[in-house]
Design an enzyme around this catalytic site. Structure first.
Site, PDB file in Angstrom:
ATOM      1  N   GLU A 119      10.533   7.919   9.895  1.00 46.10           N
ATOM      2  CA  GLU A 119      10.382   8.458  11.263  1.00 46.10           C
ATOM      3  C   GLU A 119       8.920   8.558  11.665  1.00 46.10           C
ATOM      4  O   GLU A 119       8.606   8.806  12.821  1.00 46.10           O
ATOM      5  CB  GLU A 119      11.026   9.846  11.357  1.00 46.10           C
ATOM      6  CG  GLU A 119      12.532   9.796  11.421  1.00 46.10           C
ATOM      7  CD  GLU A 119      13.142  11.169  11.604  1.00 46.10           C
ATOM      8  OE1 GLU A 119      12.396  12.181  11.519  1.00 46.10           O
ATOM      9  OE2 GLU A 119      14.359  11.230  11.813  1.00 46.10           O
ATOM     10  N   GLY A 138       5.678   8.367   1.180  1.00 44.75           N
ATOM     11  CA  GLY A 138       6.601   8.121   2.293  1.00 44.75           C
ATOM     12  C   GLY A 138       7.529   6.945   1.966  1.00 44.75           C
ATOM     13  O   GLY A 138       8.758   7.054   2.089  1.00 44.75           O
ATOM     14  N   HIS A 139       6.924   5.825   1.522  1.00 42.11           N
ATOM     15  CA  HIS A 139       7.751   4.669   1.146  1.00 42.11           C
ATOM     16  C   HIS A 139       8.670   5.021  -0.020  1.00 42.11           C
ATOM     17  O   HIS A 139       9.833   4.601  -0.070  1.00 42.11           O
ATOM     18  CB  HIS A 139       6.869   3.497   0.694  1.00 42.11           C
ATOM     19  CG  HIS A 139       5.909   3.006   1.725  1.00 42.11           C
ATOM     20  ND1 HIS A 139       4.549   3.191   1.624  1.00 42.11           N
ATOM     21  CD2 HIS A 139       6.110   2.319   2.875  1.00 42.11           C
ATOM     22  CE1 HIS A 139       3.952   2.634   2.663  1.00 42.11           C
ATOM     23  NE2 HIS A 139       4.876   2.108   3.441  1.00 42.11           N
ATOM     24  N   ARG A 157      -2.905   3.763   6.201  1.00 37.59           N
ATOM     25  CA  ARG A 157      -4.235   3.707   6.840  1.00 37.59           C
ATOM     26  C   ARG A 157      -5.074   4.941   6.544  1.00 37.59           C
ATOM     27  O   ARG A 157      -6.263   4.952   6.873  1.00 37.59           O
ATOM     28  CB  ARG A 157      -4.082   3.508   8.346  1.00 37.59           C
ATOM     29  CG  ARG A 157      -3.546   2.122   8.694  1.00 37.59           C
ATOM     30  CD  ARG A 157      -3.523   1.863  10.176  1.00 37.59           C
ATOM     31  NE  ARG A 157      -3.356   0.450  10.468  1.00 37.59           N
ATOM     32  CZ  ARG A 157      -2.189  -0.161  10.692  1.00 37.59           C
ATOM     33  NH1 ARG A 157      -1.068   0.522  10.647  1.00 37.59           N
ATOM     34  NH2 ARG A 157      -2.137  -1.450  10.945  1.00 37.59           N
ATOM     35  N   ALA A 187       0.867  -1.188   0.000  1.00 41.95           N
ATOM     36  CA  ALA A 187       0.000   0.000   0.000  1.00 41.95           C
ATOM     37  C   ALA A 187       0.904   1.239   0.000  1.00 41.95           C
ATOM     38  O   ALA A 187       0.773   2.128   0.835  1.00 41.95           O
ATOM     39  CB  ALA A 187      -0.966  -0.010   1.181  1.00 41.95           C
TER      40      ALA A 187
END
Ligand code: PAF
Length: 278
Positions: free
Chosen positions: A145, A33-34, A184, A29
């Site tokens: 983080e 960020g990833h 999420r 998902a």
């Protein structure tokens, strides 16, 4: 980009790849960020591996394992575009074969906060991260983080098990309004989404209060909590002002301090954190 599903395939492909190898562990998902972690790994490593595995052992019995999003084709496309060389995407049976009986139990940074509110969570995280380390054998591992406590737990794990790996923490990526990116966030309804920024607003309010000279950690904690309590629909799991190294609560703010928040809006549990003082 290679996509490998078994430990044996991965080990065979691993032999002889250019090093250092950087690993970006994920549960899929994927979001920006990833992707920021993958880009950082791409800039620093000769080979970039990403794991995509929704790890059942880090979900509690009443948590969202079955509804956790698994858009694998989209994830693979995003990983490819970010320059990932190899994706490890095992099945649950591959990672936890019949008879699996070994777990990594942690104390110290794993005890409080998420550790209290999600019993067993860090046992699952530490176990799967240790397994991924032994399968993928990275020289560097990249974590966000955003999961500040997880990062501390994994640093401790690597130090305690003497894993020869650099654990690299990367800054949280946020939406323009400040909401931290999270897989999420897709659960938020259109009504909840604008309210979810309260976590970020609370952290900023705490930081401002310290900037104006407040040194009592409990006063700063209450300022942050009040922002959430004033936002309709929120239930607070915890709001804390902690030492960024030990994650123990601070009494006085005389040096670095980190704000940690976990709160629920409707059925969605969100966490966020920020440096409140450096
Ligand atoms: O942060 C996550 O996505 C997961 O906790 C991790 C580190 C991939 C372990 O399953």
């Amino acid at each position: 980009m290679n996509v490998l599903n078994t430990v044996a395939e991965f080990r065979a492909a691993r032999a002889g790849v250019p090093e250092p190898l950087g690993l970006v562990p994920t549960m899929g998902a994927l979001h920006e960020g990833h992707i920021s972690l993958a880009r950082r790994a791409r800039a620093e490593c000769a080979t970039v591996a990403m794991s995509v595995f929704v790890n059942p052992s880090q979900f509690g019995p009443r948590e969202d394992l079955s509804r956790y999003p698994r858009p694998i084709e989209r994830d693979l496309q995003m990983a490819r575009e970010a320059g990932v060389d190899v994706v490890f995407h095992p099945s649950v049976e591959e990672m936890y074969p019949a008879g699996h009986s070994t777990w990594v139990e942690m104390e110290g940074p794993a005890k409080r906060w998420e550790g209290e509110h999600r019993p067993g969570h860090f046992r699952g995280v530490a176990t799967v991260v240790a397994k991924l380390f032994t399968i993928i054998a990275p020289q560097r591992e990249y974590f966000g983080e955003k999961d500040f406590q997880q990062l501390a737990v994994i640093r401790r794990l690597a130090a305690d098990l003497m894993l020869p790996v650099d654990v690299i923490g990367c800054p949280t990526v946020r939406e323009p309004d400040g909401l931290a990116l999270s897989s999420r966030n897709v659960y938020l309804t259109p009504e909840e989404r604008p309210l979810a920024v309260a976590l970020h607003n609370a952290l900023q309010a705490g930081r401002r209060r310290i900037g104006r000279g407040e040194r009592e950690a409990e006063t700063v904690r209450r300022v942050m909590e009040q922002v959430l309590l004033d936002t309709p629909g929120f239930t607070v799991d915890y709001v804390a002002v902690v030492d960024p190294g030990s994650l123990e609560p601070l009494k006085r703010i005389e040096g670095p301090a980190r704000g940690l928040i976990a709160a629920r809006i409707g059925s969605v549990r969100l966490i966020d954190n920020m440096s409140l003082a450096e």
